[in-house]
Write a protein that holds these residues in place. Structure first.
Motif, short mmCIF file in Angstrom:
data_model
loop_
_atom_site.label_atom_id
_atom_site.label_comp_id
_atom_site.label_asym_id
_atom_site.label_seq_id
_atom_site.Cartn_x
_atom_site.Cartn_y
_atom_site.Cartn_z
N ALA A 15 18.79 30.39 -20.23
CA ALA A 15 17.63 30.07 -21.07
C ALA A 15 17.00 28.75 -20.69
N ARG A 16 17.76 27.85 -20.10
CA ARG A 16 17.24 26.53 -19.71
C ARG A 16 16.56 26.52 -18.35
N LEU A 17 16.84 27.52 -17.52
CA LEU A 17 16.29 27.54 -16.16
C LEU A 17 14.80 27.84 -16.16
N LYS A 18 14.07 27.06 -15.39
CA LYS A 18 12.65 27.34 -15.12
C LYS A 18 12.56 27.80 -13.68
N ARG A 19 12.30 29.07 -13.52
CA ARG A 19 12.31 29.69 -12.20
C ARG A 19 10.91 29.74 -11.60
N SER A 20 10.86 29.83 -10.28
CA SER A 20 9.59 30.05 -9.58
C SER A 20 9.13 31.46 -9.86
N SER A 21 7.95 31.81 -9.39
CA SER A 21 7.41 33.15 -9.62
C SER A 21 8.29 34.24 -9.00
N ALA A 27 18.04 24.36 -5.19
CA ALA A 27 19.35 23.76 -5.36
C ALA A 27 19.53 22.68 -4.29
N VAL A 28 19.48 21.42 -4.71
CA VAL A 28 19.72 20.30 -3.82
C VAL A 28 21.24 20.17 -3.67
N VAL A 29 21.70 20.15 -2.43
CA VAL A 29 23.14 20.13 -2.18
C VAL A 29 23.54 18.75 -1.67
N GLN A 30 24.55 18.17 -2.31
CA GLN A 30 24.96 16.79 -2.05
C GLN A 30 26.47 16.75 -1.81
N TRP A 42 18.32 27.98 -2.30
CA TRP A 42 17.63 28.63 -3.42
C TRP A 42 18.62 29.51 -4.16
N MET A 43 18.59 29.45 -5.47
CA MET A 43 19.47 30.28 -6.29
C MET A 43 18.66 31.01 -7.35
N ASP A 44 19.08 32.24 -7.62
CA ASP A 44 18.61 32.94 -8.81
C ASP A 44 19.78 32.95 -9.78
N ASP A 45 19.65 33.63 -10.89
CA ASP A 45 20.71 33.65 -11.88
C ASP A 45 22.02 34.18 -11.30
N GLU A 46 21.93 35.22 -10.50
CA GLU A 46 23.13 35.83 -9.92
C GLU A 46 23.81 34.88 -8.94
N ALA A 47 23.05 34.22 -8.08
CA ALA A 47 23.65 33.28 -7.12
C ALA A 47 24.34 32.13 -7.85
N LEU A 48 23.71 31.63 -8.91
CA LEU A 48 24.31 30.55 -9.69
C LEU A 48 25.58 31.06 -10.39
N GLY A 89 15.04 21.50 -16.15
CA GLY A 89 15.58 22.84 -15.95
C GLY A 89 15.02 23.55 -14.73
N ASP A 90 14.34 22.78 -13.84
CA ASP A 90 13.72 23.43 -12.69
C ASP A 90 14.37 23.11 -11.34
N THR A 91 15.48 22.39 -11.36
CA THR A 91 16.20 22.06 -10.13
C THR A 91 17.69 21.95 -10.43
N LEU A 92 18.48 22.44 -9.50
CA LEU A 92 19.93 22.30 -9.60
C LEU A 92 20.41 21.25 -8.61
N LEU A 93 21.45 20.52 -8.98
CA LEU A 93 22.15 19.62 -8.07
C LEU A 93 23.54 20.20 -7.90
N VAL A 94 23.88 20.55 -6.67
CA VAL A 94 25.17 21.16 -6.38
C VAL A 94 25.96 20.15 -5.56
N LYS A 95 27.02 19.61 -6.15
CA LYS A 95 27.88 18.65 -5.47
C LYS A 95 29.04 19.40 -4.85
N VAL A 96 29.20 19.23 -3.55
CA VAL A 96 30.16 20.02 -2.78
C VAL A 96 31.07 19.15 -1.93
N ASP A 97 32.13 19.78 -1.46
CA ASP A 97 32.95 19.24 -0.39
C ASP A 97 32.58 20.08 0.82
N GLN A 98 31.82 19.51 1.75
CA GLN A 98 31.29 20.24 2.90
C GLN A 98 32.29 20.25 4.04
N GLU A 99 32.59 21.43 4.58
CA GLU A 99 33.41 21.56 5.79
C GLU A 99 32.47 21.70 6.97
#
Length: 124
Positions: A15-21, A27-30, A42-48, A89-99
């Motif tokens: 409900a909080r997500l504001k999606r593109s058309s 999803a900014v990955v850090q 890029w994520m949709d509901d299913e990817a998230l 609600g229009d951008t995700l920040l995904v914090k990862v451990d990158q291999e």
């Protein structure tokens, strides 16, 4: 975009997500420990939902029109430590451990290649 058996996204998050058309959220990955910005996906509901359920970064490929798990073929996996939704609600920040490298070019990040100059700040 298709559904999977991984479950669905929590309704309060959806409900909080504001999606593109086309139903996507950037999803900014850090890198979780250094703060280094690695890539944009890029994520949709299913990817998230898949990302949150598995701890593996899953994106929607706009060019291939399919889901992809980062590192599934390259071995350059992203182990998700935290996901945040921005205040709008229009951008995700995904914090990862990158291999290995995050960029498909083999660079550590997708932002290593071209530095644009800002007047008065060329040497920063």
């Amino acid at each position: 975009m298709t559904s999977s058996s991984s479950g669905s996204l929590d309704a309060s998050v959806a409900a909080r997500l504001k999606r593109s058309s086309d139903g996507l959220v950037p999803a900014v990955v850090q890198q979780h420990d250094t703060g280094e910005v690695l890539m944009l996906g890029w994520m949709d509901d299913e990817a998230l939902a898949r990302t949150l359920a598995t701890g593996r970064a899953t994106y929607w490929s706009r060019s291939r029109q399919e889901y992809w798990i980062k590192g599934e073929t390259s071995g350059h996996r992203q182990w998700v430590r935290e996901v945040r939704l921005d205040c709008d609600g229009d951008t995700l920040l995904v914090k990862v451990d990158q291999e290995g490298p995050a960029c498909h070019t083999g660079r550590r990040t997708c932002f290593d290649a071209d530095r644009l100059t800002v007047p008065g700040h060329a040497d920063d």
